[in-house]
Structures are given as C-alpha cells and as structure tokens.
Enzyme design. Structure first.
Site, PDB file in Angstrom:
ATOM      1  N   LYS A  67      56.550 115.109 100.583  1.00 41.79           N
ATOM      2  CA  LYS A  67      57.983 115.181 100.247  1.00 41.79           C
ATOM      3  C   LYS A  67      58.237 115.988  98.964  1.00 41.79           C
ATOM      4  O   LYS A  67      59.292 116.580  98.808  1.00 41.79           O
ATOM      5  CB  LYS A  67      58.562 113.773 100.084  1.00 41.79           C
ATOM      6  N   ASP A 103      67.617 110.287 102.185  1.00 40.42           N
ATOM      7  CA  ASP A 103      67.424 108.891 101.753  1.00 40.42           C
ATOM      8  C   ASP A 103      68.571 108.454 100.836  1.00 40.42           C
ATOM      9  O   ASP A 103      68.990 107.290 100.863  1.00 40.42           O
ATOM     10  CB  ASP A 103      66.106 108.725 100.977  1.00 40.42           C
TER      11      ASP A 103
HETATM   12  N1  LIG Z   1      63.651 101.708 105.050  1.00 38.50           N
HETATM   13  C1  LIG Z   1      63.435 102.985 104.818  1.00 38.50           C
HETATM   14  O1  LIG Z   1      64.097 103.886 105.350  1.00 38.50           O
HETATM   15  C2  LIG Z   1      62.358 103.374 103.866  1.00 38.50           C
HETATM   16  C3  LIG Z   1      62.335 104.685 103.336  1.00 38.50           C
HETATM   17  C4  LIG Z   1      61.289 105.016 102.468  1.00 38.50           C
HETATM   18  C5  LIG Z   1      60.326 104.064 102.131  1.00 38.50           C
HETATM   19  N2  LIG Z   1      60.408 102.814 102.670  1.00 38.50           N
HETATM   20  C6  LIG Z   1      59.408 101.803 102.318  1.00 38.50           C
HETATM   21  O2  LIG Z   1      59.425 101.613 100.915  1.00 38.50           O
HETATM   22  C7  LIG Z   1      58.123 101.303 100.436  1.00 38.50           C
HETATM   23  C8  LIG Z   1      57.768 102.178  99.235  1.00 38.50           C
HETATM   24  O3  LIG Z   1      57.741 103.546  99.644  1.00 38.50           O
HETATM   25  P1  LIG Z   1      57.544 104.741  98.583  1.00 38.50           P
HETATM   26  O4  LIG Z   1      57.620 105.991  99.362  1.00 38.50           O
HETATM   27  O5  LIG Z   1      58.420 104.551  97.414  1.00 38.50           O
HETATM   28  O6  LIG Z   1      56.018 104.508  98.122  1.00 38.50           O
HETATM   29  P2  LIG Z   1      55.334 104.968  96.738  1.00 38.50           P
HETATM   30  O7  LIG Z   1      55.956 106.189  96.207  1.00 38.50           O
HETATM   31  O8  LIG Z   1      53.871 104.960  97.026  1.00 38.50           O
HETATM   32  O9  LIG Z   1      55.671 103.760  95.691  1.00 38.50           O
HETATM   33  C9  LIG Z   1      55.126 102.483  95.892  1.00 38.50           C
HETATM   34  C10 LIG Z   1      55.750 101.493  94.911  1.00 38.50           C
HETATM   35  O10 LIG Z   1      55.307 100.184  95.274  1.00 38.50           O
HETATM   36  C11 LIG Z   1      54.609  99.593  94.174  1.00 38.50           C
HETATM   37  N3  LIG Z   1      53.503  98.803  94.734  1.00 38.50           N
HETATM   38  C12 LIG Z   1      52.655  99.165  95.722  1.00 38.50           C
HETATM   39  N4  LIG Z   1      51.796  98.153  95.981  1.00 38.50           N
HETATM   40  C13 LIG Z   1      52.107  97.147  95.136  1.00 38.50           C
HETATM   41  C14 LIG Z   1      51.579  95.845  94.921  1.00 38.50           C
HETATM   42  N5  LIG Z   1      50.553  95.377  95.643  1.00 38.50           N
HETATM   43  N6  LIG Z   1      52.150  95.070  93.975  1.00 38.50           N
HETATM   44  C15 LIG Z   1      53.197  95.524  93.240  1.00 38.50           C
HETATM   45  N7  LIG Z   1      53.746  96.758  93.394  1.00 38.50           N
HETATM   46  C16 LIG Z   1      53.196  97.555  94.340  1.00 38.50           C
HETATM   47  C17 LIG Z   1      54.144 100.760  93.327  1.00 38.50           C
HETATM   48  O11 LIG Z   1      53.941 100.308  91.995  1.00 38.50           O
HETATM   49  P3  LIG Z   1      52.994 101.110  90.954  1.00 38.50           P
HETATM   50  O12 LIG Z   1      53.875 102.132  90.296  1.00 38.50           O
HETATM   51  O13 LIG Z   1      52.524 100.061  90.026  1.00 38.50           O
HETATM   52  O14 LIG Z   1      51.879 101.726  91.757  1.00 38.50           O
HETATM   53  C18 LIG Z   1      55.351 101.713  93.463  1.00 38.50           C
HETATM   54  O15 LIG Z   1      56.412 101.287  92.634  1.00 38.50           O
HETATM   55  C19 LIG Z   1      57.185 101.461 101.652  1.00 38.50           C
HETATM   56  O16 LIG Z   1      56.926 100.197 102.199  1.00 38.50           O
HETATM   57  C20 LIG Z   1      57.990 102.284 102.640  1.00 38.50           C
HETATM   58  O17 LIG Z   1      57.667 101.995 103.985  1.00 38.50           O
HETATM   59  C21 LIG Z   1      61.399 102.467 103.519  1.00 38.50           C
END
Ligand SMILES: NC(=O)c1ccc[n+]([C@@H]2O[C@H](COP(=O)([O-])OP(=O)(O)OC[C@H]3O[C@@H](n4cnc5c(N)ncnc54)[C@H](OP(=O)(O)O)[C@@H]3O)[C@@H](O)[C@H]2O)c1
Length: 285
Positions: A67, A103
């Site tokens: 992205k 988004d």
């Molecule tokens: N509904 C939708 O349309 C939609 C759209 C996009 C994403 N999502 C969902 O949103 C989620 C995040 O996506 P993203 O793209 O933002 O991912 P990302 O950029 O990898 O960010 C992940 C985030 O989650 C935190 N995290 C991961 N594992 C953790 C744990 N075990 N304990 C505490 N914090 C944790 C990370 O914290 P750190 O900074 O400490 O690593 C970071 O803040 C995913 O589940 C994705 O499927 C949904």
C-alpha cells in the site's frame, strides 16, 4: 474484457473478489469486467503500474504489503492517499492512472450508516498501524473533540500523533495500550485498529479489559473475521452499541468499484456475498 485485480502478497485470503464479482454479476457487468487475484512480488511493482498505464489492467485494489511501496510508481495520488501515505485503489481517469485511499471515506461511510454523530466526541483508537492511520485522518477531518491513540508500542502511537498534528488542531493524545482505562474521561467511540481478536492469530482475545469499558461507548472493531470478536462480545454484554468490521470492508470496496466503473454498486448484494463466506470461515463465538 476489462481486467480488475486485487494485488498483494499473500493474496489467497483476500475477500475482495467475492464482493466485486457479486456486484459485477448483479449489474450484468460480468461480460465486460472480470476481477482476479494477483500475487505480486516487490520487484514487479513497476511493471504492475505500467500494465495499468497501458490499459492491460483497468483497475486494482492494492493490499498488504504494497500500500505504501506502490506510491513512488504512481504519477498521481489523491490527497487522502497522500495524507495517509497509503494507496489501496488504482483507477484510470482519461489517460491518467490515479492512486487513492478508499479506507478513509469507507470508514466515514460506516459511521454515517450507523448514525454515529462525531461532533464534539471523544474518540479512542487502539493501534497505530496502516488502518489506524487512515481512521485517524478520517476522524480529524470531522468536528471531533479529542482523539486518543493507544498502542502496544507507544512510540508508534506518538509518531502517528505527531504526523496528524501537522494537519489538525484536534486535541490529540497518545499512550500505551496498557494505559486504557487510566483516565476517568468518557469515551464516545472506541475503535480497534489492531489485529487482536482475528481468526488464526488471537481469536478470543480483546485489546481491552471488559471491566474498564463503559456502556455509553460505541465500540467498533475493524477485525472482520470473525465478525463477532471478543471485543464486540464483551461490549454487547455490558450494553454498548457495536459496529463490526464487515461494514468498512464493504464500503471501502464499494468506493473502489465506483472509481473503476462509474457506477454505484449494490451494497446489499456485496454484503450478502461477504457474510456467506465469513459464515463458512468464521470460527468465532
Ligand atoms: N475492516 C476493514 O475494512 C479493515 C481494513 C484494514 C485493516 N483491517 C484490519 O485491521 C487490522 C490492522 O491492520 P493494519 O493494516 O493496520 O496492520 P498493521 O499496519 O500491521 O498494524 C498492526 C497494529 O496492530 C498492533 N498489534 C498487532 N499485534 C498486536 C498484539 N498482539 N498486541 C497488541 N497490538 C498488536 C500493532 O502494534 P505495534 O505498533 O506495537 O506493532 C499495530 O498497531 C487487521 O486485523 C486488518 O485485518 C480491517
């Protein structure tokens, strides 16, 4: 046949084809457009964008991990994509190829659909990754009062706050995830932007302690598989209004569809297609 794709790595798990193919069929566009998954390598990004420029591909969704890394190859990106630093949709307009981020508006459309009034509200985001960034930029474009970003790695929350401060006067605060509940302040809207609670990773876990939540909070989880996460289950038990992650998946997809075809897709058909698949793969409660 016009070619639409979702490109990422890995790509097998993507639910985008399900909803877009359902919409194309319902609008009887499936003889004009097809939608496929493309497993992309980083070294192929330039060639991929060139195939959009040449018209070999007519529109694309870009997913993890490209992205941000796709941006240097695009000559035009929208102001939302620039603010968020991420592109999830590429479309052609006349001879231009444009990268956008649906988004941001997709998230706002879900709040609108659920009658969430943001004016003067105190919002807490859990997480500071890619989707948290889109959500945070969307929120500060509205008349909210306070935005607090809590994250496992506090430094990432601080960095996100610093970058939003450049474009917003909203009262912005950051903290560690463990500080949730330390303040007496009411939270009007709580949004989980982490993967905590997701199938295969941490199903059955919530990012926050149920005992620290208030029934006056609207609770939204962006995790969509399972649809009913532990966070939403806890929130329902204490009497909160809840919003699941399928809505945002749907609305960001609908905006992509519109930018490729110029037509509003049938949201109900797309939602039904997603729910059917999620019921099959949903290991949740
Ligand atoms: N509904 C939708 O349309 C939609 C759209 C996009 C994403 N999502 C969902 O949103 C989620 C995040 O996506 P993203 O793209 O933002 O991912 P990302 O950029 O990898 O960010 C992940 C985030 O989650 C935190 N995290 C991961 N594992 C953790 C744990 N075990 N304990 C505490 N914090 C944790 C990370 O914290 P750190 O900074 O400490 O690593 C970071 O803040 C995913 O589940 C994705 O499927 C949904």
């Amino acid at each position: 046949m016009k070619q639409l794709v979702v490109a990422g790595n890995p790509i097998d798990h993507s639910l985008s084809p399900i909803m877009h193919i359902a919409a194309l069929e319902t609008l009887e566009l499936d003889r004009e457009y097809c939608y496929d998954k493309v497993l992309l390598q980083k070294s192929d990004l330039k060639k991929f964008v060139e195939s959009l420029e040449s018209g070999l591909i007519n529109g694309a969704n870009i997913t993890l991990p490209f992205k941000t890394s796709v941006i240097p190859f695009l000559s035009n990106i929208t102001k939302e994509a620039e603010a968020v630093g991420a592109v999830n949709t590429i479309y052609r307009k006349d001879s231009d190829v444009i990268g956008s981020n649906t988004d941001v508006q997709g998230f706002l459309n879900v709040l609108h659909e659920n009658d969430v009034d943001l004016e003067g509200s105190c919002v807490t985001i859990i997480g500071a990754g890619g989707v948290a960034r889109a959500v945070a930029f969307a929120l500060v474009s509205k008349d909210i009062s306070v935005l607090k970003i809590l994250n496992r790695t506090k430094l990432n929350a601080e960095k996100l706050v610093t970058s939003i401060k450049q474009v917003s006067d909203v009262n912005l605060q950051s903290g560690s995830l463990t500080s949730f509940g330390n303040s007496e302040d009411e939270i009007d809207l709580l949004i989980n932007c982490t993967s905590i609670g997701m199938v295969g990773q941490s199903i059955g876990k919530s990012p926050v302690d149920k005992n620290l939540m208030s029934s006056n909070t609207v609770v939204m989880d962006l995790v969509y598989n399972p649809m009913v996460t532990k966070l939403l289950e806890d929130a329902v038990q204490i009497g909160c209004r809840v919003i699941d992650g399928v809505g945002m998946l749907l609305h960001q997809g609908a905006l992509s569809f519109e930018s490729w075809t110029g037509l509003k897709p049938p949201l109900n058909v797309m939602r039904k297609a997603l729910l059917q698949v999620l019921e099959v793969t949903d290991d949740g409660p």
